[in-house]
Design a protein around this motif. Sequence first.
Motif, PDB file in Angstrom:
ATOM      1  N   PRO A   1       0.564  -1.546   0.193  1.00  0.00           N
ATOM      2  CA  PRO A   1      -0.203  -0.327  -0.073  1.00  0.00           C
ATOM      3  C   PRO A   1       0.957   1.273  -0.309  1.00  0.00           C
ATOM      4  O   PRO A   1       1.822   1.261   0.139  1.00  0.00           O
ATOM      5  CB  PRO A   1      -0.926   0.101   1.750  1.00  0.00           C
ATOM      6  CG  PRO A   1      -0.264  -1.295   1.745  1.00  0.00           C
ATOM      7  CD  PRO A   1       0.948  -1.990   0.701  1.00  0.00           C
ATOM      8  N   GLY A   2       0.293   2.508  -1.064  1.00  0.00           N
ATOM      9  CA  GLY A   2       1.405   3.601  -0.682  1.00  0.00           C
ATOM     10  C   GLY A   2       2.370   3.138  -1.514  1.00  0.00           C
ATOM     11  O   GLY A   2       3.140   4.313  -1.685  1.00  0.00           O
ATOM     12  N   SER A   3       2.663   2.103  -2.624  1.00  0.00           N
ATOM     13  CA  SER A   3       3.530   2.606  -3.286  1.00  0.00           C
ATOM     14  C   SER A   3       3.716   2.824  -4.636  1.00  0.00           C
ATOM     15  O   SER A   3       4.437   3.197  -5.795  1.00  0.00           O
ATOM     16  CB  SER A   3       4.377   1.053  -2.855  1.00  0.00           C
ATOM     17  OG  SER A   3       3.968  -0.343  -3.878  1.00  0.00           O
ATOM     18  N   ASP A   4       2.402   3.698  -4.918  1.00  0.00           N
ATOM     19  CA  ASP A   4       2.425   3.931  -6.471  1.00  0.00           C
ATOM     20  C   ASP A   4       3.402   5.136  -7.307  1.00  0.00           C
ATOM     21  O   ASP A   4       3.674   4.520  -8.475  1.00  0.00           O
ATOM     22  CB  ASP A   4       0.621   4.131  -6.606  1.00  0.00           C
ATOM     23  CG  ASP A   4       0.473   3.343  -5.999  1.00  0.00           C
ATOM     24  OD1 ASP A   4      -0.801   2.682  -6.369  1.00  0.00           O
ATOM     25  OD2 ASP A   4       0.186   3.185  -4.283  1.00  0.00           O
TER      26      ASP A   4
ATOM     27  N   SER B   1       7.461   8.556  -0.731  1.00  0.00           N
ATOM     28  CA  SER B   1       7.944   9.018   0.138  1.00  0.00           C
ATOM     29  C   SER B   1       8.477   7.641   1.153  1.00  0.00           C
ATOM     30  O   SER B   1       7.915   6.343   0.988  1.00  0.00           O
ATOM     31  CB  SER B   1       6.622   9.632   0.993  1.00  0.00           C
ATOM     32  OG  SER B   1       6.132   8.759   0.282  1.00  0.00           O
ATOM     33  N   GLU B   2       8.558   7.585   2.025  1.00  0.00           N
ATOM     34  CA  GLU B   2       8.882   6.311   2.951  1.00  0.00           C
ATOM     35  C   GLU B   2       7.948   6.068   3.749  1.00  0.00           C
ATOM     36  O   GLU B   2       6.740   6.742   4.056  1.00  0.00           O
ATOM     37  CB  GLU B   2      10.262   6.907   4.270  1.00  0.00           C
ATOM     38  CG  GLU B   2      11.305   7.408   4.692  1.00  0.00           C
ATOM     39  CD  GLU B   2      12.564   7.629   5.309  1.00  0.00           C
ATOM     40  OE1 GLU B   2      11.832   7.374   6.566  1.00  0.00           O
ATOM     41  OE2 GLU B   2      13.116   8.336   5.059  1.00  0.00           O
ATOM     42  N   PHE B   3       8.186   4.199   3.370  1.00  0.00           N
ATOM     43  CA  PHE B   3       6.982   4.072   4.233  1.00  0.00           C
ATOM     44  C   PHE B   3       6.889   4.306   5.421  1.00  0.00           C
ATOM     45  O   PHE B   3       8.295   3.629   5.804  1.00  0.00           O
ATOM     46  CB  PHE B   3       6.908   2.497   3.508  1.00  0.00           C
ATOM     47  CG  PHE B   3       7.109   1.912   1.803  1.00  0.00           C
ATOM     48  CD1 PHE B   3       6.500   2.675   1.148  1.00  0.00           C
ATOM     49  CD2 PHE B   3       7.829   1.437   1.186  1.00  0.00           C
ATOM     50  CE1 PHE B   3       5.733   2.380  -0.105  1.00  0.00           C
ATOM     51  CE2 PHE B   3       8.242   1.265  -0.228  1.00  0.00           C
ATOM     52  CZ  PHE B   3       7.631   2.526  -1.066  1.00  0.00           C
ATOM     53  N   LYS B   4       5.254   4.259   6.152  1.00  0.00           N
ATOM     54  CA  LYS B   4       5.631   4.124   7.731  1.00  0.00           C
ATOM     55  C   LYS B   4       5.739   2.548   7.878  1.00  0.00           C
ATOM     56  O   LYS B   4       5.398   1.430   7.577  1.00  0.00           O
ATOM     57  CB  LYS B   4       4.277   4.132   8.256  1.00  0.00           C
ATOM     58  CG  LYS B   4       4.453   6.398   8.196  1.00  0.00           C
ATOM     59  CD  LYS B   4       2.783   6.151   9.318  1.00  0.00           C
ATOM     60  CE  LYS B   4       2.357   7.570   8.698  1.00  0.00           C
ATOM     61  NZ  LYS B   4       1.278   7.555   8.991  1.00  0.00           N
ATOM     62  N   GLN B   5       6.441   2.920   9.413  1.00  0.00           N
ATOM     63  CA  GLN B   5       6.765   1.851   9.792  1.00  0.00           C
ATOM     64  C   GLN B   5       6.004   1.130  10.797  1.00  0.00           C
ATOM     65  O   GLN B   5       4.581   2.101  10.747  1.00  0.00           O
ATOM     66  CB  GLN B   5       7.635   1.653  10.859  1.00  0.00           C
ATOM     67  CG  GLN B   5       9.562   1.678  10.298  1.00  0.00           C
ATOM     68  CD  GLN B   5       9.726   0.526   9.354  1.00  0.00           C
ATOM     69  OE1 GLN B   5       9.694  -0.442   9.943  1.00  0.00           O
ATOM     70  NE2 GLN B   5      10.437   1.136   8.128  1.00  0.00           N
ATOM     71  N   ALA B   6       5.742  -0.270  10.740  1.00  0.00           N
ATOM     72  CA  ALA B   6       4.144  -0.959  11.663  1.00  0.00           C
ATOM     73  C   ALA B   6       4.547  -0.273  13.520  1.00  0.00           C
ATOM     74  O   ALA B   6       5.598  -0.165  13.662  1.00  0.00           O
ATOM     75  CB  ALA B   6       4.137  -2.014  11.795  1.00  0.00           C
ATOM     76  N   MET B   7       3.468   0.345  13.653  1.00  0.00           N
ATOM     77  CA  MET B   7       3.476   0.282  15.249  1.00  0.00           C
ATOM     78  C   MET B   7       3.075  -1.206  16.062  1.00  0.00           C
ATOM     79  O   MET B   7       2.237  -1.585  15.883  1.00  0.00           O
ATOM     80  CB  MET B   7       2.332   1.482  15.557  1.00  0.00           C
ATOM     81  CG  MET B   7       2.697   2.328  14.987  1.00  0.00           C
ATOM     82  SD  MET B   7       1.322   4.181  15.181  1.00  0.00           S
ATOM     83  CE  MET B   7      -0.743   4.006  15.630  1.00  0.00           C
TER      84      MET B   7
END
Length: 897
Positions: free
Chosen positions: A215-218, A574-580
């Motif tokens: 997700p979010g890597s488009d 943009s950087e991929f968010k790390q899982a919390m």
Amino acid sequence: MSNILTTTLTTCPYCGVGCGISASTPDQIVTVQGDSTHPANYGRLCVKGSALAQTLSVEGRLLQPQVNGNDCDWPTAISAVAEGLAQTIAQHGPGAVAMYLSGQLLTEDYYVANKLMKGFIGSPHVDTNSRLCMASTVAGHKRAFGADVVPGCYDDIEQARLFVLVGANMAWNHPVLFGRIRAVMQANPEAKLVVIDPRRSASCEAAQLHLKLRPGSDVLLFTGLLSFLAEQGKLDYRFINLHTDGFAGALASAQLQAATVQQVAAGCDVPAEDVLLFYRWFADQPLSLTLFSQGVNQAVDGTDKVNAIINCHLATGRIGKPGCGPFSLTGQPNAMGGREVGGLANQLAAHIDYSDKAQQALVGEFWKAPNLVTQPGFKAVELFDAIERGEIKAVWIMATNPVVSMPQADKVKAALAKCPLVIVSDIYQPTDTLDLATIKLPALGWSEKDGTVTNSERRISRQRALCVPPGQTKADWQIICDVAKALGFNQGFNFDNAAQIFAEHAALSGFGNTGDRAFDISGLQHLTTEQYQQLVPIQWPVTSTQPEGMARLFTNGKFYTANGRAQFIAVRQSEFKQAMPDAPLRLNSGRLRDQWHTMTRTGGVASLMQHTPEPFVTLHPSDAALYGIAAGELVKLTNSNGAMVVRAQISDKQRPKELFIPMHWSAQFASQARADVLYAADTDPISGQPALKLSQVALSRFAPKWQAFLFTKTPLTPCQLQRFSQHYLARVPLTGCQSYRLALSTVPDDDKHMLQLLQLTPTLYCREQSNSAEVTYRAAAIADNQLQWLLLAGQALPDIDMIWLNQQFSVPLSSQTRQHLLSGQAGQGVASDNSALICSCFNVRSKAICEAIQNGAGSAAQLGKQLQCGTNCGSCLPELTALLAQQLNKTLSDVTG
Ligand SMILES: Nc1nc2c(c(=O)[nH]1)N[C@H]1C(S)=C(S)[C@@H](COP(=O)(O)OP(=O)(O)OC[C@H]3O[C@@H](n4cnc5c(=O)[nH]c(N)nc54)[C@H](O)[C@@H]3O)O[C@H]1N2
Ligand SMILES: Nc1nc2c(c(=O)[nH]1)N[C@H]1C(S)=C(S)[C@@H](COP(=O)(O)OP(=O)(O)OC[C@H]3O[C@@H](n4cnc5c(=O)[nH]c(N)nc54)[C@H](O)[C@@H]3O)O[C@H]1N2
Ligand code: SF4
Ligand SMILES: [Mo]
């Protein structure tokens, strides 16, 4: 409801495809068919459009204005609104009032609302639910083209040979256009469909290639495509040199992160050979159409995603030509119309924003505006924050349900609860937002209202009235104009009908427009009321030199930027968010085939509700194993914003560690299933659009102690519902009764606890205890030989025949039925087919379909011949294909539609 007896051409009020409808009203009953002359659908309708007539009952409609909980007449309501606004303005200035509008308003409603606020009241705080929907595309279009313009048209579908769907599940959300794509694929074996989506959506059933990306890597994927096209010599340098700026910077930026297919594959987390296949297909097929929607727009980098896509089309010169282009699929029926009138907080009117003072002055002059605003207002998330802070003290919400659809929905609810003046115009009651209104205004709904909408291909179509309005309902534009006049703005709002408003809107679009503003429909400014009545669907721009409108823009390579050249935008992933750690799962959300948004219109239609009766979460089998969740169990999703309780679906359609929830459920249908309580208000810094596709949550078992089915003739009261607010409750309207699925989160004191909670007194009751000490009990009330309600409870949900039970509410009870009633089954081995409803049009369920396949039906066409399924709207074709593949043990691509 009485009505006018004719056949009327109108437009579907749901999605941005904007299908034409031919409605007739014999014997005062509305029937709808696709309008075979409308260029969006040529006669076809999807399941929602086909079921429109079933949504037209007066039941549940808001029919009377209300002030502080009391019914009143219109003069009282209008003066209450005007006095409330005037007092707020007198005490706190115009900046303390706001409007929150909707892409489901007609253009004429939108135009007067925007004019009242931005020209007369003098508050810039007008935003719309399009902020949650199209804002990133608007910003992307403006950056690249200098104007918010969709370059192409639907006819490009028939001419294209490669379809790239990015974050768009067209099979369910733009079904009639998807049908056009399927037809092209069937007629042209070389045509290809690629779906780019982190989950295997229904659209993938027809695709040759699915990139199940992170997700979010488009942005990475499309910057990679730009690098690949450059490396393979597939760029159109002539077009780049003649018609664009900024190419070198965009390419350099792309090559920095995405120089190789391997880099892209690793970042997007998809096999390199799949990335390469997509890139090769795109490179080799000039007739490529990239269709995108919320998987692109609803992201913190949504605007960059849009430009990453547009960059690839500019670089190949695939724009402004038949059969190719970037194509933004609009969501709501009038998402486009709202943008045309300037309904977003960063726009003024008619494609004029706040950057050009001379253009702004034109609007002031045209409107003769006493209080023209000069600065942008609050965007949706900021707007509700300002309400929460107490800065906005009066808000008028029209045709949208933000307590359900805004991120941080619980915060939005709390903000409205403490706002001194909340005015809500809606067509139904109750809704989650209307419940918080100080003043409730009953609007006309589809089939009663009259005006225009603009679809995804810039086509303006008429919505026409078919029915006489029920109760005291009034057109939204009329309500707004009445309030304007009550505020003392007598000039500027003296309209007798929608036609006059449209003519003014059209005139403004051409006022001082020397060709520098894309939106120009001045060719329609002199329409008489009669001509407006007869208006046939037409694509803007419509000017004196282009009276027939225009299918494609940019055909001459000229754009709306200052120097006329399209702009490449240098974008970077943009950087991929790390899982919390405390919220390790990623939460995606979206739409279902048969529901429309917050379900006020579609949720009450029993046949539409059958497709997916309960709110759910889909999780990958590996996560189900990890958390010890079985399919059908209830689970709790939580994060710092809120909590949700829904039923688990387990499927490898999901990627591991990623969940999907539907966006639709509200407090009217379930106790704890509003998706947006789990979304933070993270927004794209350019467009202000919230990232409604990506949140982080923790998952746990809900482990109910007691579960039940309840069927009642009369719906549960708000007080009864309130008692389940911490438990699980989901309402499913059936044709003869309301059904509820219930589950208690605490161990009840005794087995009658559920009855006590619901305050129900039975006339029949039985309790059973099995050998394993499992208790079930069943209770019912019968009055005058009519079933009133029936509760079937146990530690697990009992097996019942829902279809048979529903029928018992509509007939007098026989003694035989009474015997079986508490078992929940017809008895004597007679059982209805209660399997999943696949075809809502002909009521065909999965069991019958699977049996037909086992008996030799080998294609969707053969199934249609035998059972009729899929032969009306075709919305279930992807599911038929999937069932065929499953039953015949084939891969999807081997199964023909
Ligand atoms: N049946 C039905 N149809 C509708 C509507 C409805 O309520 N019901 N609403 C209408 C409206 S207003 C709108 S805006 C449209 C929306 O139409 P769509 O955009 O098609 O709808 P969604 O299901 O919200 O999201 C589409 C897909 O985006 C994917 N996605 C999530 N994250 C990403 C990502 O990072 N990248 C990519 N590439 N994909 C991602 C999701 O998995 C989902 O399958 O539908 C319109 N049509
Ligand atoms: N998590 C998550 N949240 C989302 C999304 C998502 O994908 N995921 N998608 C977002 C998107 S793209 C959208 S568009 C929004 C949609 O969200 P909303 O706009 O909140 O949803 P609707 O249910 O369409 O709300 C329309 C309201 O207007 C009323 N109505 C219908 N017709 C009329 C009329 O003619 N006049 C008046 N005055 N009222 C009328 C209806 O009864 C209903 O209450 O949700 C957004 N929220
Ligand atoms: S595709 Fe369906 S929902 Fe969309 S406009 Fe057409 S009939 Fe209406
Ligand atoms: Mo939308």
